[in-house]
Write an enzyme that holds these catalytic residues in place. Sequence first.
Site, PDB file in Angstrom:
ATOM      1  N   ARG A 260       3.991   0.152  -6.678  1.00 15.85           N
ATOM      2  CA  ARG A 260       3.676  -1.243  -7.001  1.00 15.85           C
ATOM      3  C   ARG A 260       2.725  -1.302  -8.180  1.00 15.85           C
ATOM      4  O   ARG A 260       1.762  -0.547  -8.251  1.00 15.85           O
ATOM      5  CB  ARG A 260       3.032  -1.931  -5.792  1.00 15.85           C
ATOM      6  CG  ARG A 260       3.957  -1.954  -4.598  1.00 15.85           C
ATOM      7  CD  ARG A 260       3.350  -2.706  -3.430  1.00 15.85           C
ATOM      8  NE  ARG A 260       4.288  -2.654  -2.297  1.00 15.85           N
ATOM      9  CZ  ARG A 260       4.056  -3.200  -1.114  1.00 15.85           C
ATOM     10  NH1 ARG A 260       2.926  -3.860  -0.902  1.00 15.85           N
ATOM     11  NH2 ARG A 260       4.951  -3.106  -0.147  1.00 15.85           N
ATOM     12  N   ARG A 275      -5.669   0.314  -2.347  1.00 19.06           N
ATOM     13  CA  ARG A 275      -4.687  -0.292  -3.244  1.00 19.06           C
ATOM     14  C   ARG A 275      -4.267   0.709  -4.304  1.00 19.06           C
ATOM     15  O   ARG A 275      -4.973   0.926  -5.275  1.00 19.06           O
ATOM     16  CB  ARG A 275      -5.292  -1.543  -3.886  1.00 19.06           C
ATOM     17  CG  ARG A 275      -4.285  -2.497  -4.503  1.00 19.06           C
ATOM     18  CD  ARG A 275      -4.955  -3.760  -4.996  1.00 19.06           C
ATOM     19  NE  ARG A 275      -5.561  -4.531  -3.928  1.00 19.06           N
ATOM     20  CZ  ARG A 275      -4.899  -5.427  -3.186  1.00 19.06           C
ATOM     21  NH1 ARG A 275      -3.634  -5.671  -3.421  1.00 19.06           N
ATOM     22  NH2 ARG A 275      -5.505  -6.069  -2.217  1.00 19.06           N
ATOM     23  N   GLU A 347      -5.394  -5.161   6.321  1.00 16.49           N
ATOM     24  CA  GLU A 347      -3.968  -5.135   6.631  1.00 16.49           C
ATOM     25  C   GLU A 347      -3.429  -3.705   6.583  1.00 16.49           C
ATOM     26  O   GLU A 347      -3.671  -2.957   5.641  1.00 16.49           O
ATOM     27  CB  GLU A 347      -3.218  -5.988   5.597  1.00 16.49           C
ATOM     28  CG  GLU A 347      -1.718  -5.933   5.766  1.00 16.49           C
ATOM     29  CD  GLU A 347      -0.984  -6.635   4.613  1.00 16.49           C
ATOM     30  OE1 GLU A 347      -1.612  -7.465   3.931  1.00 16.49           O
ATOM     31  OE2 GLU A 347       0.201  -6.335   4.421  1.00 16.49           O
ATOM     32  N   SER A 350       2.733  -5.357   8.020  1.00 18.88           N
ATOM     33  CA  SER A 350       3.141  -6.743   7.883  1.00 18.88           C
ATOM     34  C   SER A 350       4.549  -6.815   8.451  1.00 18.88           C
ATOM     35  O   SER A 350       5.443  -6.127   7.978  1.00 18.88           O
ATOM     36  CB  SER A 350       3.132  -7.108   6.393  1.00 18.88           C
ATOM     37  OG  SER A 350       3.194  -8.492   6.224  1.00 18.88           O
ATOM     38  N   ARG A 389      -3.228   3.869   4.319  1.00 25.41           N
ATOM     39  CA  ARG A 389      -4.255   3.050   4.983  1.00 25.41           C
ATOM     40  C   ARG A 389      -4.554   3.567   6.389  1.00 25.41           C
ATOM     41  O   ARG A 389      -5.645   3.344   6.916  1.00 25.41           O
ATOM     42  CB  ARG A 389      -3.817   1.582   5.024  1.00 25.41           C
ATOM     43  CG  ARG A 389      -3.843   0.964   3.631  1.00 25.41           C
ATOM     44  CD  ARG A 389      -3.644  -0.532   3.637  1.00 25.41           C
ATOM     45  NE  ARG A 389      -3.691  -1.040   2.260  1.00 25.41           N
ATOM     46  CZ  ARG A 389      -3.600  -2.331   1.936  1.00 25.41           C
ATOM     47  NH1 ARG A 389      -3.451  -3.232   2.896  1.00 25.41           N
ATOM     48  NH2 ARG A 389      -3.657  -2.711   0.667  1.00 25.41           N
TER      49      ARG A 389
END
Length: 422
Positions: A260, A275, A347, A350, A389
């Site tokens: 990403r 991130r 998070e 999801s 994560r």
Amino acid sequence: MLDVKYIREHLELVETRLKTRGTGIDLERFRQLDSQRRELLQQTETLKALRNKVSEEISRIKDKSQAQDRITEMREVSQRIKGMDEELKGVEETLEHFLLTVPNVPSPATPVGASEADNVEIRVWGEKPRMDFTPKPHWEIGEALDILDFERGAKLTGARFTLYKGLGARLERALINFMLDLHTGRHNYLEMLPPFMVNRESMTGTGQLPKFEEDLFHLGEVDYFLIPTAEVPVTNIHRGEILKGSDLPLCYTAYTPCFRKEAGSYGKDTRGLIRQHQFNKVELVKFVHPDHSYAELDKLLDNAEEVLRLLKLPYRVVDLCTGDIGFSAARTFDIEVWLPGQDCYREISSCSNFEDFQARRASIRFREDEKAKPEFVHTLNGSGLAVGRTVVAILENYQQADGSVVIPEALRPYMGGAEKIG
RNA sequence: GGAGAGAUGGCCGAGUAGGUCGAAGGCGCUCGCCUGCUAAGCGAGUAUACUGGGAAACCGGUAUCGAGGGUUCGAAUCCCUCUCUCUCCGCCA
């Protein structure tokens, strides 16, 4: 993509529901394009019917000189058809592009809200670890243990790339295997290992394109994109297919790296693994009967939570509000893991129901039975879990006063029996 | 990278001197008949999308033979471009 007929027949409803996302939609434009298209379609089809009829007549005339007047007439008709078809094509392309940029209608169950702040916490699991020292953030722990090397990651590629070393690399790999074994063995998902780059059609099928191209890494030489999530290749497995109703639900799990650009997040989460431009994820994807999609979403969410429960990592589940759900989603639950080093929940998964939004874009259908008309399936997916994560969560929750990190019991078989790092 | 072959309906597979071909035939599948059960046999049916009409059942139109463009009154059939698959050669983990 929304159903044209549905929009046409429920204009006001669609408009109000989309407004709750905070994204306006110009339905007047839709109305205009749609009626324009239908008008042109009728005109050109009438002419085509005429041409077909007369052409057939011509074919029955043996002496073509007898048909000369009709041939001349049809030549002119064909010219007109050509012109109208071009106009129609223009309108259809505009309409198509418009529809591809309209987000999904939120489920009525999705809480209405403007932003993240309006999300609803629906449950909390686990005990936050009690520490008699000040917990460190994972980047400090990882560097001190020499298992995460951010500087060299940046040297190799750039910012937001990390080099994992030794037991750090092993931990990442252990988690991937642990998660895949759990989902395939206990939760009955079929493991997939898809391509990590896909074409434009696949990206459009799940909704990344045409709107979010700036978030994707694109290969210059060929028109391929690095996948931002396994959702893309795995959902597109059945693009353009008609599935058997008796085969549903289809449940797939896949490990892939994800790429990403994280455009627009400059300055956010610049430290650590949170991130990254490249990270690993184990994904869960389902193709289900529309009647059961919300029950399947609950199960999928539970399957993802199970990873955290087995690792004994405290978390909470959040029901995302209309202002915070993604473009393609009708309903989304986020799982947020507790991070003592940062004193907050972050998070880690999801889980969404896209209803028939992706299925319509990607044309993924099923037949209830042999005779039945094809219907769109509902597609769902969720992280099960984001691996990087999870490493973050383990480092921060299992850190000890002496700087070492205890390895969660469930993971030890995957770590060659090691009980701690450091 | 070089040379060649191919892409037709759920599957197999006809159809290329352009016309009545949405497309023969077979298999599969569905329904019915027949048969003590099974198998076999007989009959009928069996693509999708958009669109017009209709409350609906359904009826009509258009499009689709890998994708896109062209020639033509008319294209699965002719021409061009692209994609994919297969075979051989080269290179390579």
